[in-house]
Design an enzyme around this catalytic site. Structure first.
Site, mmCIF file in Angstrom:
data_model
loop_
_atom_site.group_PDB
_atom_site.id
_atom_site.type_symbol
_atom_site.label_atom_id
_atom_site.label_comp_id
_atom_site.label_asym_id
_atom_site.label_seq_id
_atom_site.Cartn_x
_atom_site.Cartn_y
_atom_site.Cartn_z
ATOM 1 N N ASP A 12 0.874 -1.167 0.000
ATOM 2 C CA ASP A 12 0.000 0.000 0.000
ATOM 3 C C ASP A 12 0.918 1.225 0.000
ATOM 4 O OD1 ASP A 12 0.873 0.177 2.608
ATOM 5 O OD2 ASP A 12 -1.110 0.115 3.531
ATOM 6 N N CYS A 69 2.944 -3.552 3.899
ATOM 7 C CA CYS A 69 2.057 -2.462 4.310
ATOM 8 C C CYS A 69 2.628 -1.941 5.627
ATOM 9 C CB CYS A 69 0.588 -2.879 4.378
ATOM 10 S SG CYS A 69 0.104 -3.949 5.739
ATOM 11 N N THR A 71 2.049 -2.549 8.845
ATOM 12 C CA THR A 71 2.383 -3.643 9.765
ATOM 13 C C THR A 71 2.645 -4.958 9.045
ATOM 14 O OG1 THR A 71 0.063 -4.227 9.940
ATOM 15 C CG2 THR A 71 0.935 -2.671 11.599
ATOM 16 N N GLY A 72 2.250 -5.063 7.800
ATOM 17 C CA GLY A 72 2.297 -6.330 7.067
ATOM 18 C C GLY A 72 1.081 -7.196 7.336
ATOM 19 N N HIS A 102 8.665 -25.230 6.244
ATOM 20 C CA HIS A 102 7.642 -26.020 6.930
ATOM 21 C C HIS A 102 6.223 -25.736 6.435
ATOM 22 C CE1 HIS A 102 10.071 -27.240 10.776
ATOM 23 N NE2 HIS A 102 10.714 -27.500 9.651
ATOM 24 N N ASN A 103 5.921 -24.499 6.082
ATOM 25 C CA ASN A 103 4.543 -24.139 5.741
ATOM 26 C C ASN A 103 4.323 -23.988 4.239
ATOM 27 O OD1 ASN A 103 5.264 -22.001 8.383
ATOM 28 N ND2 ASN A 103 3.966 -23.790 8.679
ATOM 29 N N ARG A 113 6.517 -0.258 8.740
ATOM 30 C CA ARG A 113 6.625 0.590 9.926
ATOM 31 C C ARG A 113 7.108 -0.215 11.134
ATOM 32 N NH1 ARG A 113 0.777 3.234 8.445
ATOM 33 N NH2 ARG A 113 1.515 4.530 6.722
ATOM 34 N N ARG A 136 6.420 -34.795 6.546
ATOM 35 C CA ARG A 136 5.346 -34.556 7.516
ATOM 36 C C ARG A 136 4.782 -33.138 7.375
ATOM 37 N NH1 ARG A 136 10.053 -33.648 10.205
ATOM 38 N NH2 ARG A 136 10.161 -31.972 11.743
ATOM 39 N N HIS A 137 5.609 -32.231 6.885
ATOM 40 C CA HIS A 137 5.119 -30.863 6.699
ATOM 41 C C HIS A 137 4.119 -30.805 5.547
ATOM 42 C CE1 HIS A 137 8.059 -29.738 9.616
ATOM 43 N NE2 HIS A 137 9.040 -30.204 8.875
HETATM 44 C C1 RB5 Z 1 -2.361 2.145 6.595
HETATM 45 O O1 RB5 Z 1 -2.404 3.289 7.364
HETATM 46 C C2 RB5 Z 1 -2.160 0.920 7.465
HETATM 47 O O2 RB5 Z 1 -3.325 0.651 8.147
HETATM 48 C C3 RB5 Z 1 -1.712 -0.245 6.625
HETATM 49 O O3 RB5 Z 1 -0.516 0.051 5.981
HETATM 50 C C4 RB5 Z 1 -1.451 -1.551 7.358
HETATM 51 O O4 RB5 Z 1 -0.647 -1.343 8.478
HETATM 52 C C5 RB5 Z 1 -2.640 -2.366 7.666
HETATM 53 O O5 RB5 Z 1 -2.549 -3.498 8.150
#
Ligand code: RB5
Length: 150
Positions: A12, A69, A71-72, A102-103, A113, A136-137
């Protein structure tokens, strides 16, 4: 026509420059980096970018996908709604290796961030350098896939 493995990358608005650095690293590693944007840091909605990236992996157009993004987390949640996608958020290289081994993760998500660019690039290296172990995985990953059809 290319025989390079294609890796799709999206984000994003949280950090366009970090996504571009990731795309450059992917290309340096010898893959075809398919950067689907966005190109500006104008505020946008992470679900549509996570979905677009995931659909290119699920269709087989790209072998793996990488997301970014703030937080991802949100973009990972969107990607995991697409059938066939196994996407994990990583802030460390051990997890990045393990979600492949494994996954059998086919997508990696990171928080721009949460971590810095240097660590993000190391995480990309760890993810792309690992391979699924099977055995096993495989049984356990098959159980995840079975939930999609339930
Ligand atoms: C955008 O402000 C923020 O919410 C997005 O980048 C992300 O962290 C959402 O999970």
């Amino acid at each position: 026509m290319t025989d390079k493995t294609r890796i799709v990358i999206s984000s994003d608005h949280a950090d366009i420059a970090m996504r571009q650095a990731i795309a450059a690293r992917v290309a340096e590693l010898g893959y075809e980096a398919v950067d689907i944007g966005p190109t500006t840091s104008e505020s946008t909605h992470y679900p549509k970018h996570g979905e677009a990236d995931a659909r290119m992996v699920a269709s087989g157009d790209c072998a793996l996908g990488i997301l970014l993004c703030g937080t991802g987390q949100g973009i990972m949640m969107a990607a995991n709604k697409v059938k066939g996608i196994r996407c994990g958020v990583c802030s460390d290289t051990f997890s990045a290796r393990m979600i492949r081994e494994h996954n059998n993760a086919n997508m990696l998500s990171m928080g721009a961030r949460v971590i810095g660019e240097g660590l993000a690039l190391d995480i990309v290296d760890a993810f792309l350098g690992a391979a699924f172990e099977g055995g096993r995985h495989g049984t356990r990953v098959d159980m995840i896939t079975a939930i999609e059809g339930a």
